[in-house]
Write a protein that holds these residues in place. Structure first.
Motif, PDB file in Angstrom:
ATOM      1  N   ILE A  65      27.551 -17.877 107.521  1.00  7.88           N
ATOM      2  CA  ILE A  65      28.179 -18.020 108.837  1.00  7.88           C
ATOM      3  C   ILE A  65      27.617 -19.235 109.568  1.00  7.88           C
ATOM      4  CG2 ILE A  65      28.389 -16.986 111.135  1.00  7.88           C
ATOM      5  CD1 ILE A  65      28.545 -14.252 109.769  1.00  7.88           C
ATOM      6  N   ALA A  66      26.295 -19.364 109.567  1.00  9.09           N
ATOM      7  CA  ALA A  66      25.657 -20.490 110.252  1.00  9.09           C
ATOM      8  C   ALA A  66      26.101 -21.822 109.649  1.00  9.09           C
ATOM      9  CB  ALA A  66      24.138 -20.345 110.174  1.00  9.09           C
ATOM     10  N   ARG A  67      26.195 -21.887 108.307  1.00  9.79           N
ATOM     11  CA  ARG A  67      26.621 -23.114 107.638  1.00  9.79           C
ATOM     12  C   ARG A  67      28.057 -23.464 108.013  1.00  9.79           C
ATOM     13  NH1 ARG A  67      24.985 -21.951 102.933  1.00  9.79           N
ATOM     14  NH2 ARG A  67      26.886 -21.000 102.114  1.00  9.79           N
ATOM     15  N   LYS A  68      28.920 -22.460 108.064  1.00 10.16           N
ATOM     16  CA  LYS A  68      30.318 -22.706 108.403  1.00 10.16           C
ATOM     17  C   LYS A  68      30.465 -23.170 109.854  1.00 10.16           C
ATOM     18  CE  LYS A  68      34.677 -20.790 106.813  1.00 10.16           C
ATOM     19  NZ  LYS A  68      35.317 -19.650 106.125  1.00 10.16           N
ATOM     20  N   MET A  69      29.647 -22.620 110.741  1.00 11.65           N
ATOM     21  CA  MET A  69      29.686 -23.039 112.143  1.00 11.65           C
ATOM     22  C   MET A  69      29.212 -24.488 112.291  1.00 11.65           C
ATOM     23  SD  MET A  69      31.025 -20.603 113.846  1.00 11.65           S
ATOM     24  CE  MET A  69      30.616 -20.940 115.550  1.00 11.65           C
ATOM     25  N   ARG A  70      28.233 -24.875 111.486  1.00 11.20           N
ATOM     26  CA  ARG A  70      27.773 -26.269 111.522  1.00 11.20           C
ATOM     27  C   ARG A  70      28.873 -27.214 111.055  1.00 11.20           C
ATOM     28  NH1 ARG A  70      22.867 -24.084 109.515  1.00 11.20           N
ATOM     29  NH2 ARG A  70      23.425 -24.693 107.382  1.00 11.20           N
ATOM     30  N   GLN A 101      31.228 -27.669 113.625  1.00 10.85           N
ATOM     31  CA  GLN A 101      30.580 -28.282 114.787  1.00 10.85           C
ATOM     32  C   GLN A 101      30.760 -27.435 116.041  1.00 10.85           C
ATOM     33  OE1 GLN A 101      32.280 -32.286 114.773  1.00 10.85           O
ATOM     34  NE2 GLN A 101      30.579 -33.020 113.513  1.00 10.85           N
ATOM     35  N   LYS A 102      30.504 -26.150 115.879  1.00  6.80           N
ATOM     36  CA  LYS A 102      30.593 -25.205 116.986  1.00  6.80           C
ATOM     37  C   LYS A 102      29.228 -24.581 117.243  1.00  6.80           C
ATOM     38  CE  LYS A 102      35.086 -25.670 117.302  1.00  6.80           C
ATOM     39  NZ  LYS A 102      35.701 -26.343 118.467  1.00  6.80           N
ATOM     40  N   GLU A 103      28.971 -24.272 118.505  1.00  6.62           N
ATOM     41  CA  GLU A 103      27.728 -23.608 118.864  1.00  6.62           C
ATOM     42  C   GLU A 103      27.699 -22.207 118.257  1.00  6.62           C
ATOM     43  OE1 GLU A 103      25.173 -22.294 122.857  1.00  6.62           O
ATOM     44  OE2 GLU A 103      27.196 -23.150 123.049  1.00  6.62           O
ATOM     45  N   LEU A 104      26.524 -21.798 117.810  1.00  3.45           N
ATOM     46  CA  LEU A 104      26.391 -20.505 117.137  1.00  3.45           C
ATOM     47  C   LEU A 104      26.276 -19.388 118.169  1.00  3.45           C
ATOM     48  CD1 LEU A 104      26.204 -19.137 114.380  1.00  3.45           C
ATOM     49  CD2 LEU A 104      23.726 -19.461 114.462  1.00  3.45           C
ATOM     50  N   THR A 105      27.418 -18.896 118.622  1.00  3.06           N
ATOM     51  CA  THR A 105      27.474 -17.773 119.554  1.00  3.06           C
ATOM     52  C   THR A 105      28.369 -16.698 118.963  1.00  3.06           C
ATOM     53  OG1 THR A 105      29.426 -18.582 120.750  1.00  3.06           O
ATOM     54  CG2 THR A 105      27.253 -19.345 121.528  1.00  3.06           C
ATOM     55  N   TYR A 117      36.301 -18.393 115.472  1.00  2.00           N
ATOM     56  CA  TYR A 117      36.517 -19.444 114.488  1.00  2.00           C
ATOM     57  C   TYR A 117      36.277 -19.035 113.036  1.00  2.00           C
ATOM     58  CZ  TYR A 117      36.619 -22.510 118.559  1.00  2.00           C
ATOM     59  OH  TYR A 117      36.928 -23.098 119.758  1.00  2.00           O
ATOM     60  N   ILE A 118      35.562 -17.937 112.797  1.00  2.00           N
ATOM     61  CA  ILE A 118      35.299 -17.504 111.419  1.00  2.00           C
ATOM     62  C   ILE A 118      36.210 -16.325 111.092  1.00  2.00           C
ATOM     63  CG2 ILE A 118      33.579 -16.774 109.737  1.00  2.00           C
ATOM     64  CD1 ILE A 118      32.970 -19.486 110.897  1.00  2.00           C
ATOM     65  N   ASN A 119      37.190 -16.571 110.225  1.00  2.00           N
ATOM     66  CA  ASN A 119      38.189 -15.533 109.930  1.00  2.00           C
ATOM     67  C   ASN A 119      37.804 -14.632 108.778  1.00  2.00           C
ATOM     68  OD1 ASN A 119      39.979 -16.440 111.964  1.00  2.00           O
ATOM     69  ND2 ASN A 119      40.784 -18.029 110.599  1.00  2.00           N
ATOM     70  N   ASP A 120      36.715 -14.986 108.067  1.00  2.00           N
ATOM     71  CA  ASP A 120      36.349 -14.203 106.882  1.00  2.00           C
ATOM     72  C   ASP A 120      34.955 -13.593 107.008  1.00  2.00           C
ATOM     73  OD1 ASP A 120      34.982 -16.607 106.714  1.00  2.00           O
ATOM     74  OD2 ASP A 120      35.236 -16.819 104.556  1.00  2.00           O
ATOM     75  N   VAL A 121      34.556 -13.224 108.239  1.00  2.00           N
ATOM     76  CA  VAL A 121      33.293 -12.492 108.387  1.00  2.00           C
ATOM     77  C   VAL A 121      33.354 -11.218 107.553  1.00  2.00           C
ATOM     78  CG1 VAL A 121      31.772 -11.265 109.985  1.00  2.00           C
ATOM     79  CG2 VAL A 121      32.813 -13.435 110.684  1.00  2.00           C
ATOM     80  N   ALA A 122      34.498 -10.535 107.626  1.00  2.00           N
ATOM     81  CA  ALA A 122      34.748  -9.368 106.777  1.00  2.00           C
ATOM     82  C   ALA A 122      35.697  -9.782 105.663  1.00  2.00           C
ATOM     83  CB  ALA A 122      35.349  -8.224 107.600  1.00  2.00           C
TER      84      ALA A 122
END
Length: 241
Positions: A60-65, A68-72, A79-84
């Motif tokens: 998740i952290a890598r995908k957010m980087r 280029q989005k803040e990790l909140t 923005y992450i559609n595949d957490v599950a």
């Protein structure tokens, strides 16, 4: 899941994990029911096996980087559609669309996005069928539609994808051109194998059809719809004697 967000968002992240875990259970249960129905109605189960997972904190952290989005927590949900994620492995390519269609027809499943890598493989040769869907999660005082990514692929496609991932991981995603060419060649072999196995299966079905006087064994259906129509009111009601 490992620690991911700042302390002041820990409670919100715990709520998010509850929803994502619940969504995985909802989708997995739906798929098990569909598979059991296929076995009863058609003497055939298109699903070989099902796996599910929550995306790791590192991924998740890598995908957010990359995005280029803040990790909140809000950004992760947005923005992450595949957490599950749920992966369905089936026998033949024809099963892929059959399963996807059955999922789409469920009236409490909302299809948000589809990526058909069977019709349009990735440049590296990757093939699969991806769906982003949402399902309602019923809490004690609220209903939250929650996203899940569903990947549907054959055994052969999964074999290639798993090994390709391991090889690319060793090169940190930057495999030499020669290795990439070899993997694309293997993807073509996998595609040929899937087509060949599907053709063999169809030949077997036609053989049974000829042998049984025009009736295909796997198409002898238990008419679930007619049974349901006659008994449907009884399944959800109590009869007063």
């Amino acid at each position: 899941m490992e620690q991911l967000i700042y302390y002041d968002e820990e409670e919100e992240w715990s709520k998010a994990l509850l929803l994502y875990n619940s969504a995985l259970k909802e989708i997995s249960t739906k798929l098990e029911i569909l598979n059991n129905e296929f076995k009863l109605a058609h003497q055939y189960n298109p699903i070989e096996h099902i796996t599910s997972r929550l995306k790791s904190a590192q991924s998740i952290a890598r995908k957010m980087r990359i995005k280029q989005k803040e990790l909140t927590v809000e950004n992760i949900i947005r923005y992450i559609n595949d957490v599950a994620g749920v992966r369905i492995i089936c026998s033949f390519t024809s099963d892929i669309y059959r399963i996807a269609d059955a999922i789409t027809k469920q009236n409490d499943v909302t299809v948000l996005k589809i990526k058909d890598y069977l019709a349009h493989p990735k440049p590296n040769g990757y093939t699969s069928y991806h769906m982003i869907v949402s399902v309602p999660i019923f809490l004690s005082n609220d209903v939250i539609d929650t996203k899940v990514e569903i990947q549907i692929r054959t055994i052969a496609m999964d074999f290639w994808a798993s090994l390709e991932h391991k090889i690319y991981y060793k090169f940190e995603g930057k495999a030499p051109e020669g290795i990439r060419d070899e993997l694309r060649e293997c993807a073509n072999i996998i595609s040929f194998l899937d087509q060949k196995m599907l053709s063999i299966n169809e030949s077997v079905q036609n053989y049974h059809k000829d042998f049984n006087g025009g009736t295909v064994i796997d198409d002898i259906d238990v008419n679930i719809d007619s049974i349901s129509n006659s008994l449907k009111p009884l399944y959800g009601s109590i009869v007063t004697e």
